[in-house]
Design an enzyme around this catalytic site. Sequence first.
Site, PDB file in Angstrom:
ATOM      1  CG  HIS A 213      -2.103  -0.843   1.178  1.00 55.56           C
ATOM      2  ND1 HIS A 213      -2.034  -2.214   1.153  1.00 55.56           N
ATOM      3  CD2 HIS A 213      -3.415  -0.533   1.165  1.00 55.56           C
ATOM      4  CE1 HIS A 213      -3.266  -2.707   1.122  1.00 55.56           C
ATOM      5  NE2 HIS A 213      -4.130  -1.703   1.124  1.00 55.56           N
TER       6      HIS A 213
ATOM      7  CG  HIS B 120       2.473  -3.345   6.460  1.00 59.05           C
ATOM      8  ND1 HIS B 120       3.302  -4.257   5.856  1.00 59.05           N
ATOM      9  CD2 HIS B 120       1.443  -3.164   5.611  1.00 59.05           C
ATOM     10  CE1 HIS B 120       2.797  -4.610   4.696  1.00 59.05           C
ATOM     11  NE2 HIS B 120       1.658  -3.964   4.525  1.00 59.05           N
TER      12      HIS B 120
END
Length: 176
Positions: A107, A147
Amino acid sequence: MAYLTQLDAQLLLLLHDALHHEPLHTFWRGISLLGDLGWFWAFTAVLLALNPKTRSVGLAAIAALALSTFISNVILKNAVMRPRPFEALAQLVPLAEASGYSFPSGHTTAAFACAFVYWRLLPKWFGSMAVLLAVLIAFSRLYLGVHYPLDVLGGIATAYIGSTLVLKTLPRFSHS
């Protein structure tokens, strides 16, 4: 390397302890959705490519997105094979679904690949808004627990390298 990995995990857990508030969950999920499969960035790049005045910017963004995403999702993720934080940290409950490897953040890579191109080639107000949105998307990945901070930094670095290579190698931008 173990110390860096431990520090990365501690920083993520500290962030979660300090910033998680139920009313913000929906906002950060929505921001993260803008990065899913790079759709928002591909969409903006295509819109720019359709306009004759910004065609070269849109094409550069598409190329930077493609190159950076390839480096991130095909090469680096499979070379590093880092598990997601919620797979390694029992106390972390993710607020979004994520699969595959964690490093680097796809992303973040997609968002910054286009944002770096926009920052360099478009008026600063537009580039600034693109970079701000990229920062929000990157932060959302930490907030959602999918993440680590180094994954996000790795995504930014990958996007910088990919966008710079595109802008330096395409004839239209080689003087940049």
